[in-house]
Design an enzyme around this catalytic site. Sequence first.
Site, PDB file in Angstrom:
ATOM      1  N   TYR A 133      63.009  -2.846  42.177  1.00 35.40           N
ATOM      2  CA  TYR A 133      61.625  -3.165  42.516  1.00 35.40           C
ATOM      3  C   TYR A 133      61.164  -4.318  41.664  1.00 35.40           C
ATOM      4  CZ  TYR A 133      59.271  -0.656  46.114  1.00 35.40           C
ATOM      5  OH  TYR A 133      58.841  -0.269  47.345  1.00 35.40           O
TER       6      TYR A 133
ATOM      7  N   GLU B  14      57.957  -6.260  42.443  1.00 30.85           N
ATOM      8  CA  GLU B  14      56.695  -6.791  42.970  1.00 30.85           C
ATOM      9  C   GLU B  14      56.126  -7.814  42.000  1.00 30.85           C
ATOM     10  OE1 GLU B  14      54.112  -3.488  43.691  1.00 30.85           O
ATOM     11  OE2 GLU B  14      55.084  -2.991  45.585  1.00 30.85           O
TER      12      GLU B  14
ATOM     13  N   ASP C 223      56.867 -25.366  61.033  1.00 31.19           N
ATOM     14  CA  ASP C 223      57.766 -24.217  61.108  1.00 31.19           C
ATOM     15  C   ASP C 223      59.163 -24.771  61.366  1.00 31.19           C
ATOM     16  OD1 ASP C 223      59.316 -22.075  61.738  1.00 31.19           O
ATOM     17  OD2 ASP C 223      57.898 -21.165  63.141  1.00 31.19           O
TER      18      ASP C 223
ATOM     19  N   THR D  49      63.284 -19.954  58.256  1.00 26.74           N
ATOM     20  CA  THR D  49      64.226 -18.848  58.084  1.00 26.74           C
ATOM     21  C   THR D  49      65.394 -19.376  57.258  1.00 26.74           C
ATOM     22  OG1 THR D  49      65.335 -19.473  60.109  1.00 26.74           O
ATOM     23  CG2 THR D  49      63.702 -17.736  60.288  1.00 26.74           C
TER      24      THR D  49
ATOM     25  N   LYS E 117      69.555 -19.480  59.885  1.00 26.92           N
ATOM     26  CA  LYS E 117      69.936 -20.251  61.076  1.00 26.92           C
ATOM     27  C   LYS E 117      70.913 -21.346  60.628  1.00 26.92           C
ATOM     28  CE  LYS E 117      65.913 -18.524  63.488  1.00 26.92           C
ATOM     29  NZ  LYS E 117      64.623 -18.779  64.163  1.00 26.92           N
TER      30      LYS E 117
ATOM     31  N   ARG F 110      69.771 -13.307  56.278  1.00 21.47           N
ATOM     32  CA  ARG F 110      68.600 -13.168  57.142  1.00 21.47           C
ATOM     33  C   ARG F 110      67.344 -13.087  56.268  1.00 21.47           C
ATOM     34  NH1 ARG F 110      67.915 -12.468  62.175  1.00 21.47           N
ATOM     35  NH2 ARG F 110      70.150 -12.791  62.279  1.00 21.47           N
TER      36      ARG F 110
HETATM   37  C1  LIG Z   1      63.549 -17.884  64.380  1.00 21.11           C
HETATM   38  C2  LIG Z   1      62.167 -18.432  64.303  1.00 21.11           C
HETATM   39  C3  LIG Z   1      61.140 -17.732  63.675  1.00 21.11           C
HETATM   40  C4  LIG Z   1      61.228 -16.285  63.263  1.00 21.11           C
HETATM   41  O1  LIG Z   1      62.177 -15.907  62.415  1.00 21.11           O
HETATM   42  P1  LIG Z   1      62.496 -14.337  62.252  1.00 21.11           P
HETATM   43  O2  LIG Z   1      63.304 -14.316  61.011  1.00 21.11           O
HETATM   44  O3  LIG Z   1      63.214 -13.929  63.481  1.00 21.11           O
HETATM   45  O4  LIG Z   1      61.204 -13.625  62.095  1.00 21.11           O
HETATM   46  C5  LIG Z   1      59.907 -18.350  63.538  1.00 21.11           C
HETATM   47  N1  LIG Z   1      59.703 -19.588  64.010  1.00 21.11           N
HETATM   48  C6  LIG Z   1      60.659 -20.275  64.662  1.00 21.11           C
HETATM   49  C7  LIG Z   1      60.347 -21.650  65.161  1.00 21.11           C
HETATM   50  C8  LIG Z   1      61.914 -19.713  64.836  1.00 21.11           C
HETATM   51  O5  LIG Z   1      62.840 -20.405  65.490  1.00 21.11           O
END
Ligand SMILES: *Cc1c(COP(=O)(O)O)cnc(C)c1O
Length: 436
Positions: free
Chosen positions: A63, A65, A213, A239, A242, A248
């Site tokens: 933990y 936090e 994003d 993320t 990817k 993850r």
């Molecule tokens: C994959 C993705 C997310 C979300 O990611 P998660 O880990 O699945 O919650 C958010 N924004 C975009 C543009 C994505 O491609």
Amino acid sequence: MTSVDSPFWGPDFRELQSTDPQIAEVLLGELDRLRGGLQLIASENFTSPAVLAALGSTLSNKYAEGYPGRRYYGGCQQVDRAEEIGQERARQLFAQPGTDIHVNLQPHSGASANLAAYAALLKPGDTVLAMSLPHGGHLTHGAKVSFSGTWFQPVPYTVRRDTELIDYDEVRDLALTHRPTMIITGATAYPRLIDFARFREIADEVGAWLVVDAAHFIGLVAGQAIPSPVPYADVVTFTTHKVLRGPRGGMIVCKPELAKRIDKAVFPFLQGGPLMHAVAAKAVALQECLQPAYRDYARQVIANAQALAEALAAEGMRPVSGGTDTHLALLDLRELGVTGSQAETRCDRARITLNKNAIPYDPQPPMTASGIRVGTPAVTTQGMTEGDMKEVASLIGRAVRDADGSATNDVGTAVGALVARHPAYARPGQATGLRA
Ligand SMILES: *Cc1c(COP(=O)(O)O)cnc(C)c1O
């Protein structure tokens, strides 16, 4: 200090097999699936054994936090180091020379990172200008079924019908009309580069925050294969699993003056204890991204996506926007008279994993869709290059046209032979195709 052989406690697969054979079988089955098929889902990749080792470590127990040096629990000396090392590596990767950034490694996912950005910058009911979902935006960019469309006022921008590129004039017009508090750009199915400077200009003109994003393409930025949004955005969310090829999870990079707002939004506003095994694994992945070999990887990912899009075009599938600058391509299948959902099913039975996807102005409902999305992060990690992409395209072409399933066995066998030449997670004694 404990050394690896004294003994080191980490994943013990034989232990799992004896205590929980049912779940052990799931893990083996999944490994077989990864090894035996083509993984073309644009948001997936193969993490390295080093990342998996950190993920499977006892850091999962801790933990922590709070943030390094100011935790709500004792015993955080070791996990503090993991988080600080990770933050430092992210600064090396993403800060422009002579400028500083703040890094938050704790979001559990990309969606959590986005929720934190909204929470840091907005109040419920505020207006957000974001890419339309059917044109490639993400659920967290204003979909009704997500917090973003329920607690905020989304205004969607689209791509042009003729070019299938973001319509920056429309973005500006909408911004001037609706005066959003935040503009968010980035997408899940947009194959082209985004003009971050143009977005910055528009955001400045209306006094909006600019959030990028970068979930899909941040790995290409880390590998210096495409321009970085960091100099333009107030906040960059992404993320780590990817193209970036880490565990993850999610991450946020922001201007130093937003550090407190972002940190408070992640914890305590929306999360409790961070996943310290995942934070350590993110640090490992960031270290891998700093290596010269990762730059070659990022460039090869794009070269492969371009080769794949071109070869699929020759199979009668039209690349949306005419091609790709990134790791993914969106293909319009209407000329073949096959829907995205049919294509997905036909490919799947031949061990080719990809997803159906709406194309801009798609006449089909989303669950049917007129297109497919393919990405090259995973096959490139396996060591495939442009020549292999031609073969992949021809296999996809055969599978997609195979209405009665008569070609399934042949295509599946060819897929098996191709991936055997570039094994993901090689078997003992097998040369690994995994790129450094
Ligand atoms: C994959 C993705 C997310 C979300 O990611 P998660 O880990 O699945 O919650 C958010 N924004 C975009 C543009 C994505 O491609």
